[in-house]
Design a protein around this motif. Structure first.
Motif, PDB file in Angstrom:
ATOM      1  N   SER A  20      -6.491   7.642 -15.832  1.00  0.00           N
ATOM      2  CA  SER A  20      -7.213   6.616 -15.076  1.00  0.00           C
ATOM      3  C   SER A  20      -6.225   5.829 -14.215  1.00  0.00           C
ATOM      4  CB  SER A  20      -7.942   5.674 -16.038  1.00  0.00           C
ATOM      5  OG  SER A  20      -7.010   5.024 -16.878  1.00  0.00           O
ATOM      6  N   GLY A  21      -6.740   5.285 -13.113  1.00  0.00           N
ATOM      7  CA  GLY A  21      -5.889   4.506 -12.220  1.00  0.00           C
ATOM      8  C   GLY A  21      -5.005   5.337 -11.341  1.00  0.00           C
ATOM      9  N   ALA A  22      -5.327   6.628 -11.220  1.00  0.00           N
ATOM     10  CA  ALA A  22      -4.471   7.495 -10.413  1.00  0.00           C
ATOM     11  C   ALA A  22      -4.715   7.306  -8.919  1.00  0.00           C
ATOM     12  CB  ALA A  22      -4.702   8.958 -10.800  1.00  0.00           C
ATOM     13  N   LEU A  23      -5.892   6.789  -8.549  1.00  0.00           N
ATOM     14  CA  LEU A  23      -6.229   6.651  -7.132  1.00  0.00           C
ATOM     15  C   LEU A  23      -5.776   5.289  -6.587  1.00  0.00           C
ATOM     16  CD1 LEU A  23      -9.821   8.159  -7.179  1.00  0.00           C
ATOM     17  CD2 LEU A  23      -7.633   9.322  -6.753  1.00  0.00           C
ATOM     18  N   ILE A  24      -5.752   5.205  -5.258  1.00  0.00           N
ATOM     19  CA  ILE A  24      -5.396   3.948  -4.600  1.00  0.00           C
ATOM     20  C   ILE A  24      -6.429   2.878  -4.959  1.00  0.00           C
ATOM     21  CG2 ILE A  24      -5.156   2.803  -2.362  1.00  0.00           C
ATOM     22  CD1 ILE A  24      -2.838   4.557  -2.971  1.00  0.00           C
ATOM     23  N   ASP A  25      -5.946   1.659  -5.260  1.00  0.00           N
ATOM     24  CA  ASP A  25      -6.833   0.545  -5.607  1.00  0.00           C
ATOM     25  C   ASP A  25      -7.398  -0.052  -4.312  1.00  0.00           C
ATOM     26  OD1 ASP A  25      -8.182  -1.522  -6.749  1.00  0.00           O
ATOM     27  OD2 ASP A  25      -6.403  -2.661  -7.349  1.00  0.00           O
ATOM     28  N   LEU A  73       0.832  -1.204   0.000  1.00  0.00           N
ATOM     29  CA  LEU A  73       0.000   0.000   0.000  1.00  0.00           C
ATOM     30  C   LEU A  73       0.869   1.257   0.000  1.00  0.00           C
ATOM     31  CD1 LEU A  73      -2.707   1.481   0.259  1.00  0.00           C
ATOM     32  CD2 LEU A  73      -2.558   1.133   2.739  1.00  0.00           C
ATOM     33  N   ARG A  74       1.918   1.263   0.843  1.00  0.00           N
ATOM     34  CA  ARG A  74       2.797   2.438   0.894  1.00  0.00           C
ATOM     35  C   ARG A  74       3.509   2.642  -0.441  1.00  0.00           C
ATOM     36  NH1 ARG A  74       3.716   0.481   6.242  1.00  0.00           N
ATOM     37  NH2 ARG A  74       5.527  -0.699   5.508  1.00  0.00           N
ATOM     38  N   GLU A  75       3.928   1.560  -1.079  1.00  0.00           N
ATOM     39  CA  GLU A  75       4.595   1.660  -2.369  1.00  0.00           C
ATOM     40  C   GLU A  75       3.653   2.229  -3.418  1.00  0.00           C
ATOM     41  OE1 GLU A  75       7.745   1.513  -4.947  1.00  0.00           O
ATOM     42  OE2 GLU A  75       7.730   1.140  -2.778  1.00  0.00           O
ATOM     43  N   GLU A  76       2.406   1.770  -3.400  1.00  0.00           N
ATOM     44  CA  GLU A  76       1.434   2.304  -4.362  1.00  0.00           C
ATOM     45  C   GLU A  76       1.158   3.772  -4.069  1.00  0.00           C
ATOM     46  OE1 GLU A  76      -3.139   1.519  -5.960  1.00  0.00           O
ATOM     47  OE2 GLU A  76      -2.294   0.268  -4.369  1.00  0.00           O
ATOM     48  N   LYS A  81       3.182   5.916  -2.660  1.00  0.00           N
ATOM     49  CA  LYS A  81       4.350   6.687  -3.076  1.00  0.00           C
ATOM     50  C   LYS A  81       4.377   6.885  -4.590  1.00  0.00           C
ATOM     51  CE  LYS A  81       9.407   6.526  -3.031  1.00  0.00           C
ATOM     52  NZ  LYS A  81      10.603   5.728  -2.637  1.00  0.00           N
ATOM     53  N   MET A  82       4.134   5.796  -5.354  1.00  0.00           N
ATOM     54  CA  MET A  82       4.189   5.878  -6.811  1.00  0.00           C
ATOM     55  C   MET A  82       3.114   6.814  -7.346  1.00  0.00           C
ATOM     56  SD  MET A  82       3.526   2.826  -9.567  1.00  0.00           S
ATOM     57  CE  MET A  82       1.791   2.805  -9.099  1.00  0.00           C
ATOM     58  N   LYS A  83       1.892   6.683  -6.840  1.00  0.00           N
ATOM     59  CA  LYS A  83       0.800   7.503  -7.368  1.00  0.00           C
ATOM     60  C   LYS A  83       0.901   8.937  -6.882  1.00  0.00           C
ATOM     61  CE  LYS A  83      -2.249   3.695  -8.426  1.00  0.00           C
ATOM     62  NZ  LYS A  83      -3.571   3.065  -8.316  1.00  0.00           N
ATOM     63  N   THR A  84       1.458   9.140  -5.695  1.00  0.00           N
ATOM     64  CA  THR A  84       1.693  10.509  -5.231  1.00  0.00           C
ATOM     65  C   THR A  84       2.746  11.195  -6.098  1.00  0.00           C
ATOM     66  OG1 THR A  84       1.106   9.923  -2.964  1.00  0.00           O
ATOM     67  CG2 THR A  84       2.408  11.916  -3.269  1.00  0.00           C
ATOM     68  N   GLU A  85       3.795  10.460  -6.466  1.00  0.00           N
ATOM     69  CA  GLU A  85       4.826  11.018  -7.344  1.00  0.00           C
ATOM     70  C   GLU A  85       4.251  11.380  -8.715  1.00  0.00           C
ATOM     71  OE1 GLU A  85       7.882   8.113  -7.447  1.00  0.00           O
ATOM     72  OE2 GLU A  85       8.752   8.708  -5.517  1.00  0.00           O
ATOM     73  N   LEU A  86       3.359  10.525  -9.230  1.00  0.00           N
ATOM     74  CA  LEU A  86       2.726  10.827 -10.515  1.00  0.00           C
ATOM     75  C   LEU A  86       1.881  12.097 -10.431  1.00  0.00           C
ATOM     76  CD1 LEU A  86       1.613   7.258 -11.691  1.00  0.00           C
ATOM     77  CD2 LEU A  86       3.487   8.653 -12.593  1.00  0.00           C
ATOM     78  N   VAL A  87       1.117  12.224  -9.331  1.00  0.00           N
ATOM     79  CA  VAL A  87       0.286  13.416  -9.155  1.00  0.00           C
ATOM     80  C   VAL A  87       1.160  14.655  -8.969  1.00  0.00           C
ATOM     81  CG1 VAL A  87      -1.391  14.541  -7.636  1.00  0.00           C
ATOM     82  CG2 VAL A  87      -1.686  12.146  -8.270  1.00  0.00           C
ATOM     83  N   ASN A  88       2.241  14.515  -8.195  1.00  0.00           N
ATOM     84  CA  ASN A  88       3.137  15.648  -7.988  1.00  0.00           C
ATOM     85  C   ASN A  88       3.808  16.077  -9.290  1.00  0.00           C
ATOM     86  OD1 ASN A  88       2.570  15.807  -5.257  1.00  0.00           O
ATOM     87  ND2 ASN A  88       4.299  14.495  -4.658  1.00  0.00           N
ATOM     88  N   GLU A  89       4.161  15.083 -10.128  1.00  0.00           N
ATOM     89  CA  GLU A  89       4.735  15.415 -11.433  1.00  0.00           C
ATOM     90  C   GLU A  89       3.721  16.163 -12.289  1.00  0.00           C
ATOM     91  OE1 GLU A  89       7.276  15.754 -14.660  1.00  0.00           O
ATOM     92  OE2 GLU A  89       7.661  15.336 -12.535  1.00  0.00           O
ATOM     93  N   ARG A  90       2.481  15.727 -12.243  1.00  0.00           N
ATOM     94  CA  ARG A  90       1.426  16.408 -12.993  1.00  0.00           C
ATOM     95  C   ARG A  90       1.226  17.815 -12.470  1.00  0.00           C
ATOM     96  NH1 ARG A  90      -4.348  15.964 -12.070  1.00  0.00           N
ATOM     97  NH2 ARG A  90      -5.494  16.745 -13.879  1.00  0.00           N
ATOM     98  N   LEU A  91       1.267  17.994 -11.132  1.00  0.00           N
ATOM     99  CA  LEU A  91       1.146  19.344 -10.551  1.00  0.00           C
ATOM    100  C   LEU A  91       2.298  20.242 -10.984  1.00  0.00           C
ATOM    101  CD1 LEU A  91      -0.005  18.436  -6.915  1.00  0.00           C
ATOM    102  CD2 LEU A  91      -1.357  19.623  -8.661  1.00  0.00           C
ATOM    103  N   ARG A  92       3.512  19.651 -11.023  1.00  0.00           N
ATOM    104  CA  ARG A  92       4.661  20.450 -11.458  1.00  0.00           C
ATOM    105  C   ARG A  92       4.493  20.937 -12.896  1.00  0.00           C
ATOM    106  NH1 ARG A  92       8.919  19.894 -14.371  1.00  0.00           N
ATOM    107  NH2 ARG A  92       8.418  17.718 -14.863  1.00  0.00           N
ATOM    108  N   ARG A  93       4.044  20.019 -13.765  1.00  0.00           N
ATOM    109  CA  ARG A  93       3.846  20.414 -15.166  1.00  0.00           C
ATOM    110  C   ARG A  93       2.739  21.458 -15.292  1.00  0.00           C
ATOM    111  NH1 ARG A  93       3.965  14.767 -16.103  1.00  0.00           N
ATOM    112  NH2 ARG A  93       1.730  14.863 -16.649  1.00  0.00           N
ATOM    113  N   LEU A  94       1.643  21.266 -14.531  1.00  0.00           N
ATOM    114  CA  LEU A  94       0.551  22.231 -14.585  1.00  0.00           C
ATOM    115  C   LEU A  94       1.001  23.612 -14.096  1.00  0.00           C
ATOM    116  CD1 LEU A  94      -2.433  20.050 -13.307  1.00  0.00           C
ATOM    117  CD2 LEU A  94      -2.150  21.015 -15.602  1.00  0.00           C
ATOM    118  N   THR A  95       1.845  23.595 -13.063  1.00  0.00           N
ATOM    119  CA  THR A  95       2.356  24.882 -12.552  1.00  0.00           C
ATOM    120  C   THR A  95       3.197  25.591 -13.614  1.00  0.00           C
ATOM    121  OG1 THR A  95       2.363  24.011 -10.290  1.00  0.00           O
ATOM    122  CG2 THR A  95       3.724  25.949 -10.727  1.00  0.00           C
ATOM    123  N   GLU A  96       4.051  24.822 -14.289  1.00  0.00           N
ATOM    124  CA  GLU A  96       4.861  25.414 -15.369  1.00  0.00           C
ATOM    125  C   GLU A  96       3.984  25.929 -16.506  1.00  0.00           C
ATOM    126  OE1 GLU A  96       7.517  22.348 -16.510  1.00  0.00           O
ATOM    127  OE2 GLU A  96       8.816  22.540 -14.738  1.00  0.00           O
TER     128      GLU A  96
END
Length: 359
Positions: free
Chosen positions: A196-201, A131-134, A136-151
């Motif tokens: 799709s699949g961005a949330l915890i399963d 669960l923690r690994e998932e 971490k991975m999905k949080t990193e994906l969301v954070n990357e998306r936030l970074r791109r949106l901010t730019e």
């Protein structure tokens, strides 16, 4: 000394010298005994109706007879006392054995539950780590998306400001800067739509969680349909803590001689019992050169020799002298002509492959 005391002393002395008591009614030697009344009496009492129809004996004869009867009863009482003493010693032994059994069973229960708890803790930690690994991975994906949106927001904000400034300039200046601004205004920003699949399963982690852990636990927990009954085992036998293995210890253990225990035949029974149906077990006999294996009635004799036959409550086959197989019947066993020794079937091989290996 009073006259009464003198008379009493005389009577006692007279009775003690003759070996008889003194008649309470006449003060004479009571040389007779009434078996019906259980009283001593003197010759003068014979004339009374009290003892006339009763059985009478001399004190000496009655004493000898009743003493002999008491001696016989005394011997019987001593035998009973010895029997009770032996039974008390056996009960004390049984009580100590019960305490020892309870302690051993308690230790094994705790050990088994400790294994289960360790398995559950490990499984819990593994699932939490997943669960923690998932997360971490999905949080990193969301954070990357936030970074791109901010730019992208910063770029668009700057472009809008430049377009607004250009619109406010004079015609000549406007036309000079229009081409570059137009290209920036027409450039498409990167895709900002959520994937799709961005949330915890959640369903994947919690769906039938207990059942999936139970399924996995089946590979961890060993199961056998039959357990060995330690209370029926002959004292020479040793039984493993898991109640699945037994062997000859070559010496008797100091066990209680409870009714369920075999005391002559070196054997034991399995648990639980069954009353009907078809049953099948795999039993490994190792390299033993003699053994008997089968099923028994619950009422099979436990004390003394056991007849390995249906009449004796046993349906069994056995091995003797390392090579002589037989089925238990009376009066003699029926020899079994086997092409090969019985062996455990290998589930990974078919029958033809196993026959080839055996040949």
């Amino acid at each position: 000394m009073t006259l009464r005391n003198i008379v009493e002393a005389y009577r006692l002395e007279k009775g003690g010298a003759s070996g008889a008591g003194v008649c309470e009614k006449h003060g004479e030697d009571a040389g007779m005994f009434c078996e019906d009344c259980g009283q001593l009496f003197c010759p003068e009492c014979l004339e009374s109706e009290q003892h006339l129809k009763h059985t009478q004996r001399s004190v000496r004869d009655a004493t000898l007879t009743y003493k002999e009867m008491l001696r016989s009863q005394l011997q019987s009482l001593r035998v009973k006392l010895e029997t009770f003493s032996q039974e008390r010693a056996a009960s004390d032994h049984t009580a100590r054995h019960i305490r020892s059994q309870a302690q051993n069973v308690s230790r094994q229960i705790k050990a088994e539950f400790l294994k289960l708890q360790r398995f559950l803790r490990d499984e819990e930690q593994a699932r939490l780590a997943t669960l923690r690994e998932e997360e971490k991975m999905k949080t990193e994906l969301v954070n990357e998306r936030l970074r791109r949106l901010t730019e992208d927001i910063a770029t668009l904000t700057e472009t809008i400001a430049d377009v607004e400034r250009l619109i406010d300039t004079k015609d000549s200046s406007f036309l000079e800067g229009y081409k570059s601004i137009e290209e920036r205004a027409e450039s498409k920003p990167r895709d900002a739509a959520p994937r799709s699949g961005a949330l915890i399963d959640v369903a994947g982690h919690l769906g039938s969680l207990g059942f999936s852990v139970w399924e996995k636990m089946q590979g961890f927990v060993q199961y056998t349909p039959v357990s060995l009954d330690v209370n029926s085992a002959h004292p020479d036998l040793r039984i493993s803590d898991c109640l699945r293995e037994t062997w000859d210890g070559q010496a008797s253990l100091p066990l209680p001689d409870n009714p369920e225990r075999f005391d002559s035949t070196v054997g034991l029974l399995g648990r639980p019992a069954f009353a009907s149906g078809r049953h099948c077990w795999d039993v490994e006999v190792g390299d033993k050169t003699a053994w008997t294996l089968g099923v028994a009635r619950a009422s099979v004799a436990r004390k003394g020799p056991v007849s390995v036959s249906p009449q004796g409550g046993l349906w069994a086959v056995g091995l003797a002298k390392g090579a002589e197989f037989s089925a238990g019947t009376t009066p003699f066993g029926v020899p079994l002509a086997l092409k090969r020794k019985p062996r455990r079937k290998d589930p990974t091989k078919n029958a033809d492959e196993q026959d080839t290996l055996d040949s």
